[in-house]
Design a protein around this motif. Structure first.
Motif, PDB file in Angstrom:
ATOM      1  N   GLY A   1       0.794  -1.227   0.000  1.00  0.00           N
ATOM      2  CA  GLY A   1       0.000   0.000   0.000  1.00  0.00           C
ATOM      3  C   GLY A   1       0.821   1.268   0.000  1.00  0.00           C
ATOM      4  O   GLY A   1       0.360   2.304  -0.476  1.00  0.00           O
ATOM      5  N   LEU A   2       2.048   1.213   0.547  1.00  0.00           N
ATOM      6  CA  LEU A   2       2.862   2.425   0.665  1.00  0.00           C
ATOM      7  C   LEU A   2       3.768   2.601  -0.552  1.00  0.00           C
ATOM      8  O   LEU A   2       4.217   1.641  -1.161  1.00  0.00           O
ATOM      9  CB  LEU A   2       3.713   2.368   1.934  1.00  0.00           C
ATOM     10  N   GLY A   3       4.026   3.872  -0.850  1.00  0.00           N
ATOM     11  CA  GLY A   3       4.878   4.210  -1.997  1.00  0.00           C
ATOM     12  C   GLY A   3       4.660   5.652  -2.351  1.00  0.00           C
ATOM     13  O   GLY A   3       3.985   6.400  -1.622  1.00  0.00           O
ATOM     14  N   PRO A   4       5.243   6.112  -3.460  1.00  0.00           N
ATOM     15  CA  PRO A   4       5.018   7.495  -3.892  1.00  0.00           C
ATOM     16  C   PRO A   4       3.532   7.842  -3.985  1.00  0.00           C
ATOM     17  O   PRO A   4       3.142   8.971  -3.691  1.00  0.00           O
ATOM     18  CB  PRO A   4       5.697   7.537  -5.257  1.00  0.00           C
ATOM     19  N   ALA A   5       2.706   6.891  -4.384  1.00  0.00           N
ATOM     20  CA  ALA A   5       1.251   7.067  -4.375  1.00  0.00           C
ATOM     21  C   ALA A   5       0.685   6.166  -3.283  1.00  0.00           C
ATOM     22  O   ALA A   5       0.458   4.970  -3.491  1.00  0.00           O
ATOM     23  CB  ALA A   5       0.660   6.702  -5.736  1.00  0.00           C
ATOM     24  N   ALA A   6       0.501   6.730  -2.068  1.00  0.00           N
ATOM     25  CA  ALA A   6       0.045   5.926  -0.934  1.00  0.00           C
ATOM     26  C   ALA A   6      -1.409   5.513  -1.105  1.00  0.00           C
ATOM     27  O   ALA A   6      -2.253   6.314  -1.516  1.00  0.00           O
ATOM     28  CB  ALA A   6       0.219   6.709   0.360  1.00  0.00           C
TER      29      ALA A   6
ATOM     30  N   ALA B   1      13.888   1.637   0.544  1.00  0.00           N
ATOM     31  CA  ALA B   1      14.660   1.953  -0.661  1.00  0.00           C
ATOM     32  C   ALA B   1      13.834   2.733  -1.683  1.00  0.00           C
ATOM     33  O   ALA B   1      14.343   3.619  -2.369  1.00  0.00           O
ATOM     34  CB  ALA B   1      15.195   0.663  -1.281  1.00  0.00           C
ATOM     35  N   ARG B   2      12.541   2.427  -1.789  1.00  0.00           N
ATOM     36  CA  ARG B   2      11.735   3.079  -2.828  1.00  0.00           C
ATOM     37  C   ARG B   2      10.920   4.260  -2.325  1.00  0.00           C
ATOM     38  O   ARG B   2      10.241   4.913  -3.115  1.00  0.00           O
ATOM     39  CB  ARG B   2      10.805   2.066  -3.497  1.00  0.00           C
ATOM     40  N   THR B   3      10.979   4.557  -1.027  1.00  0.00           N
ATOM     41  CA  THR B   3      10.201   5.686  -0.504  1.00  0.00           C
ATOM     42  C   THR B   3      11.067   6.766   0.149  1.00  0.00           C
ATOM     43  O   THR B   3      10.643   7.905   0.241  1.00  0.00           O
ATOM     44  CB  THR B   3       9.182   5.204   0.551  1.00  0.00           C
ATOM     45  N   LEU B   4      12.276   6.434   0.616  1.00  0.00           N
ATOM     46  CA  LEU B   4      13.074   7.390   1.383  1.00  0.00           C
ATOM     47  C   LEU B   4      13.450   8.610   0.550  1.00  0.00           C
ATOM     48  O   LEU B   4      13.423   9.742   1.050  1.00  0.00           O
ATOM     49  CB  LEU B   4      14.344   6.708   1.913  1.00  0.00           C
ATOM     50  N   ALA B   5      13.813   8.405  -0.719  1.00  0.00           N
ATOM     51  CA  ALA B   5      14.222   9.519  -1.583  1.00  0.00           C
ATOM     52  C   ALA B   5      13.291   9.640  -2.781  1.00  0.00           C
ATOM     53  O   ALA B   5      13.714  10.079  -3.846  1.00  0.00           O
ATOM     54  CB  ALA B   5      15.658   9.323  -2.047  1.00  0.00           C
ATOM     55  N   ALA B   6      12.020   9.253  -2.613  1.00  0.00           N
ATOM     56  CA  ALA B   6      11.053   9.264  -3.716  1.00  0.00           C
ATOM     57  C   ALA B   6      10.965  10.663  -4.346  1.00  0.00           C
ATOM     58  O   ALA B   6      11.051  11.664  -3.635  1.00  0.00           O
ATOM     59  CB  ALA B   6       9.686   8.830  -3.206  1.00  0.00           C
ATOM     60  N   PRO B   7      10.839  10.756  -5.664  1.00  0.00           N
ATOM     61  CA  PRO B   7      10.564   9.656  -6.594  1.00  0.00           C
ATOM     62  C   PRO B   7      11.778   8.842  -7.010  1.00  0.00           C
ATOM     63  O   PRO B   7      11.634   7.876  -7.745  1.00  0.00           O
ATOM     64  CB  PRO B   7       9.970  10.401  -7.798  1.00  0.00           C
ATOM     65  N   ARG B   8      12.989   9.223  -6.570  1.00  0.00           N
ATOM     66  CA  ARG B   8      14.143   8.415  -6.908  1.00  0.00           C
ATOM     67  C   ARG B   8      14.185   7.188  -6.005  1.00  0.00           C
ATOM     68  O   ARG B   8      13.679   7.200  -4.880  1.00  0.00           O
ATOM     69  CB  ARG B   8      15.434   9.218  -6.768  1.00  0.00           C
ATOM     70  N   GLU B   9      14.821   6.142  -6.505  1.00  0.00           N
ATOM     71  CA  GLU B   9      14.894   4.896  -5.748  1.00  0.00           C
ATOM     72  C   GLU B   9      16.336   4.613  -5.363  1.00  0.00           C
ATOM     73  O   GLU B   9      17.240   4.715  -6.195  1.00  0.00           O
ATOM     74  CB  GLU B   9      14.342   3.740  -6.589  1.00  0.00           C
ATOM     75  N   LEU B  10      16.565   4.299  -4.101  1.00  0.00           N
ATOM     76  CA  LEU B  10      17.908   3.975  -3.635  1.00  0.00           C
ATOM     77  C   LEU B  10      18.215   2.506  -3.915  1.00  0.00           C
ATOM     78  O   LEU B  10      17.315   1.657  -3.866  1.00  0.00           O
ATOM     79  CB  LEU B  10      18.027   4.230  -2.132  1.00  0.00           C
ATOM     80  N   PRO B  11      19.483   2.190  -4.200  1.00  0.00           N
ATOM     81  CA  PRO B  11      19.847   0.774  -4.364  1.00  0.00           C
ATOM     82  C   PRO B  11      19.561  -0.002  -3.074  1.00  0.00           C
ATOM     83  O   PRO B  11      19.888   0.456  -1.977  1.00  0.00           O
ATOM     84  CB  PRO B  11      21.353   0.836  -4.655  1.00  0.00           C
ATOM     85  N   LEU B  12      18.968  -1.175  -3.239  1.00  0.00           N
ATOM     86  CA  LEU B  12      18.565  -1.963  -2.069  1.00  0.00           C
ATOM     87  C   LEU B  12      19.775  -2.415  -1.253  1.00  0.00           C
ATOM     88  O   LEU B  12      19.718  -2.504  -0.019  1.00  0.00           O
ATOM     89  CB  LEU B  12      17.752  -3.173  -2.534  1.00  0.00           C
TER      90      LEU B  12
END
Length: 367
Positions: free
Chosen positions: A48-53, A330-341
């Motif tokens: 459910g969580l992400g750039p579009a919650a 990894a996909r939400t901390l610097a959204a919309p950019r994605e950090l390497p896992l």
């Protein structure tokens, strides 16, 4: 050591290896059920969580509709596609890779009798990286379409495994020290080959893709990439658990294992094949994600001891939960950019590992 031998000793006093008593031992049901509940909640929250919650209620409704063939109103179609087509396969892949890396970490530490070993110590990930970089920079495997990168990585992993096996095999069979040294040496060689290909890459985009892939990530997850790696990880985990008692014996040393009726050479050869296949399949879809296979086995040993029958049940659950949350960060901390896992797992894994080393009373590997 004495306690494990005693558990393998028959009442008559003879030492033997009895069949594995089952997938779980007494007292293991409660932590397994608790971890399963945590994993299910983590999966729903992460989807459910992400750039579009999307709220947990809508997430559950979309998942239920997808699983049962229900209908979705047209105005909710975008949210449904985000949940079902994008995030669900990614989170499930995180579960599979986290569980698989943890299981392989347990097996490899027993295989080479080294508490600092992880799934990548035998050079498999470096070989996979060479295969993936070759596809990115030089092309190839076009027949596999969007799965060309994974196919190249898997082929590289298998080739690396074969080279390590042939280079480390001798008349005395596969010894732990020879396996580790050969794997480390060939890993440096594979990394040199990969560096040359990256250095000669004609454009910066290819270099960026290679760098991100070598640090690990689940951004390429699709429903098509999930079944193969899931089947390989589940089958490998099942086989490894069936040999958990033999792993207990081998962890005591080859001579002790032989006195207990365990052919350490044959077992080590089988472990090498299984862990190589599992590692190659996971690296092919996620890149090289470090510290999961190194840290999770030690965390679980603190909870339930060193017996592999217990560790191989809990380690995949702990690893799956950890990977789901690491991927979410990894996909939400610097959204919309994605950090390497791999960056996230390292930032968490390093302090945890140092804490384990300084923890009073803990013996690495449980020995």
């Amino acid at each position: 050591m004495i306690s494990i031998i005693d558990r393998l000793r028959e009442p008559s006093g003879d030492l033997t290896v009895r069949p594995d008593p089952g997938p779980t031992g007494r007292g293991l049901a409660l932590p397994v059920l608790a971890l399963l509940a945590v994993l299910i909640v983590s999966v729903v929250v992460a989807i459910g969580l992400g750039p579009a919650a999307i709220s947990p209620a809508d997430t559950t409704r979309y998942l239920w509709a997808a699983l049962t063939g229900g209908t979705i109103p047209a105005e909710n179609l975008t949210g449904y596609q985000i949940i079902w087509e994008v995030r669900t396969p990614r989170v499930l892949l995180a579960v599979v890779v986290g569980a698989g890396l943890s299981v392989v970490g347990v097996a490899v530490q027993a295989l080479v009798r080294n508490a600092l070993a992880d799934p990548f110590v035998l050079g498999v990930s470096s070989g996979a990286s060479v295969g993936a970089v070759a596809v990115i920079v030089l092309g190839g495997f076009g027949a596999f379409g969007v799965h060309a990168l994974s196919a190249g990585a898997f082929a590289g992993a298998l080739a690396a495994s074969a080279l390590v096996y042939l280079a480390s095999y001798s008349r005395t069979g596969l010894t732990p020290l020879r396996l580790v040294l050969t794997g480390i040496a060939l890993a440096y060689g594979f990394q040199a080959v990969m560096s040359v290909m990256v250095y000669l890459a004609p454009d910066g985009e290819a270099t960026h893709t290679v760098l991100f892939w070598t640090l690990g990530g689940l951004g390429a997850a699709t429903w098509g990439s999930l079944p193969t790696v899931a089947v390989i990880v589940l089958a490998g985990a099942f086989v490894l658990h069936r040999h958990s008692r033999a792993l207990d014996a081998m962890a005591l040393g080859d001579e002790t294992a032989g006195s207990l009726g365990v052919d350490a050479t044959a077992l080590r050869r089988g472990l090498f094949v299984i862990t190589s296949l599992m590692t190659g399949a996971m690296v092919a879809v996620s890149g090289a994600i470090g510290f999961v296979g190194l840290v999770m086995p030690h965390l679980v040993r603190i909870l339930v001891g060193a017996r592999h029958a217990r560790v191989l049940v809990l380690a995949p659950l702990v690893g799956a939960v950890f990977m789901v949350w690491a991927d979410l960060v990894a996909r939400t901390l610097a959204a919309p950019r994605e950090l390497p896992l791999g960056v996230i797992t390292a930032l968490v894994g390093v302090p945890v590992f140092i804490t384990l080393m300084r923890r009073k009373g803990y013996v690495f590997g449980g020995r």
